[in-house]
Design a protein around this motif. Structure first.
Motif, PDB file in Angstrom:
ATOM      1  N   GLN A 191       0.850  -1.201   0.000  1.00 23.37           N
ATOM      2  CA  GLN A 191       0.000   0.000   0.000  1.00 23.37           C
ATOM      3  C   GLN A 191       0.883   1.249   0.000  1.00 23.37           C
ATOM      4  N   VAL A 192       1.988   1.186   0.725  1.00 21.33           N
ATOM      5  CA  VAL A 192       2.916   2.327   0.732  1.00 21.33           C
ATOM      6  C   VAL A 192       3.495   2.499  -0.673  1.00 21.33           C
ATOM      7  N   THR A 196      -1.121   4.501  -1.306  1.00 19.64           N
ATOM      8  CA  THR A 196      -2.347   4.620  -0.519  1.00 19.64           C
ATOM      9  C   THR A 196      -2.061   4.672   0.985  1.00 19.64           C
ATOM     10  N   ARG A 197      -0.803   4.574   1.356  1.00 17.38           N
ATOM     11  CA  ARG A 197      -0.398   4.676   2.764  1.00 17.38           C
ATOM     12  C   ARG A 197       0.950   5.384   2.789  1.00 17.38           C
ATOM     13  N   ALA A 198       1.196   6.219   3.809  1.00 17.07           N
ATOM     14  CA  ALA A 198       2.402   7.053   3.791  1.00 17.07           C
ATOM     15  C   ALA A 198       3.674   6.263   4.115  1.00 17.07           C
ATOM     16  N   LYS A 199       3.618   5.426   5.170  1.00 17.94           N
ATOM     17  CA  LYS A 199       4.819   4.676   5.530  1.00 17.94           C
ATOM     18  C   LYS A 199       4.465   3.426   6.323  1.00 17.94           C
ATOM     19  N   HIS A 266      10.011   1.336  -5.434  1.00 16.91           N
ATOM     20  CA  HIS A 266       9.648   2.481  -4.589  1.00 16.91           C
ATOM     21  C   HIS A 266      10.525   2.508  -3.336  1.00 16.91           C
ATOM     22  N   GLU A 267      10.662   3.706  -2.804  1.00 16.74           N
ATOM     23  CA  GLU A 267      11.536   3.886  -1.635  1.00 16.74           C
ATOM     24  C   GLU A 267      10.968   3.208  -0.382  1.00 16.74           C
TER      25      GLU A 267
END
Ligand code: UFG
Length: 321
Positions: A191-192, A196-199, A266-267
């Motif tokens: 999700q990150v 859709t989610r920050a972390k 992604h990071e």
């Protein structure tokens, strides 16, 4: 065989239903859609949308060769806050199912059990003979059902297999994990990656493991489903067999997040957060018994491959496919 799959609109149930159809079985899904999704039922499979407690007698009266029972409440945290929901919803429903199977002469049962039956292990990998000391209500209800099944098999000749899952992950094409309340590590991390989610919060980095984060045994949902296909074929009258299902080796939370970074590009920001209550440091299965007795062998053991399949599923959902 003609098989009833309860909870067949859920994550594991839908993948099992799909694999059972591919193996040539006639499958009917019974699901109240409280957490499942009608569009997760495989094509050509009849969906009976109802509560097991209301219809199981009528349904089994049609005549089935077996039941695969997935329908259950499965949130560990919720099970501690609302135990009645789990004792009635899981154990009460399972007893109703067992009684209906007996009444209508349904001969075979495969039950979706869990590693949570063992609680904090004395030794890893965990064998089926390990002490069962669940640390949460969810695990306690699954263990109670296992005990009930043992009794029904011995007394009434039921052919039963319980499969104790470790950490199920991955997806099978359009069949994947989409819970309204997501608590599992891989879908949360993805999700990150999908925005859709920050972390991610890593629950504890002071466990006695190689990098301080918890170790889990991640098993691909298709390998898990294939064990069910073998189990329904191997079930023997009067016996209740119990098998652990995992790959036999573990990955830390940090390793999982790293694998997700590599697969998604992604990071994926991750912070250390306090430990989550009831999390054992290491849970790894011995699946030797399933390998020997069921002739089952997990084929999709590569963590990156498991994450890739889950990521494909996540992306297809976020694109509205
Ligand atoms: N985790 C995090 N951050 C998150 C989510 C999870 O760090 O946001 C960690 C957990 O603390 C744990 C690991 O990632 O160490 C895996 O957690 P999951 O919630 O994905 O899975 P669990 O190991 O807690 O749960 C699994 C099954 C349950 C079963 C339990 C038995 O999914 O059904 O094992 O202990 F009850």
């Amino acid at each position: 065989m003609k098989l009833l799959v309860t909870g067949g609109a859920g994550y594991v149930g839908s993948v099992c239903a799909a694999r059972l159809v591919e193996a040539g079985h006639e499958v009917v899904v019974l699901d109240d859609l409280s957490t499942g999704h009608a569009d997760a039922v495989p094509d050509g499979v009849r969906l009976i949308e109802a509560d097991i407690n209301d219809v199981i007698d009528e349904v089994l009266a049609e005549g089935y060769d077996g039941v695969l029972h997935f329908a259950a409440k499965s949130l560990v945290g919720e099970s501690m806050e609302d135990p009645a929901k789990y004792w009635h919803g899981n154990v009460g429903t399972a007893l109703k199912l067992l009684d209906a199977m007996l009444a209508h002469g349904t001969p075979r049962l495969v039950f979706s059990s869990t590693a949570a039956c063992y609680g904090e292990p004395d030794e890893v990998p965990i064998l089926e003979t390990a002490p069962t000391r669940p640390t949460n209500t969810y695990g306690a209800t699954k263990l109670a059902i296992d005990h009930a099944i043992t009794g029904y098999a011995a007394a009434h000749g039921l052919a039963a297999v319980s499969l104790r899952y470790f950490n199920v992950a991955g997806a099978y094409g359009r069949f994947g994990e989409r819970h309204a309340t997501e608590t599992h590590l891989i879908p949360i991390v993805l999700q990150v990656a999908s925005g859709t989610r920050a972390k991610v919060a890593m629950y504890g980095d002071d466990y006695p493991t190689e990098d301080g984060t918890c170790v889990r045994d991640y098993i691909h949902v298709v390998d898990l489903a294939d064990a069910h296909v073998k189990a329904i074929g191997a079930a023997t009258a009067g016996e209740h067999r119990i098998y652990n299902l995992g790959n036999g080796f573990g990955f830390t939370v940090k390793q999982v997040i790293e694998a997700c970074r590599e697969v998604t590009g992604h990071e994926i920001p991750a912070d250390v957060a306090p430990r989550r209550a009831g999390d054992p440091a290491v849970l790894v299965a011995s699946s030797e018994k399933a390998r020997t007795e069921l002739g089952w062998k997990p084929e999709r053991v590569d963590l990156a491959g498991i994450v890739r399949d889950a990521w494909e599923f996540t992306r297809s959902r976020s694109q509205g496919a």
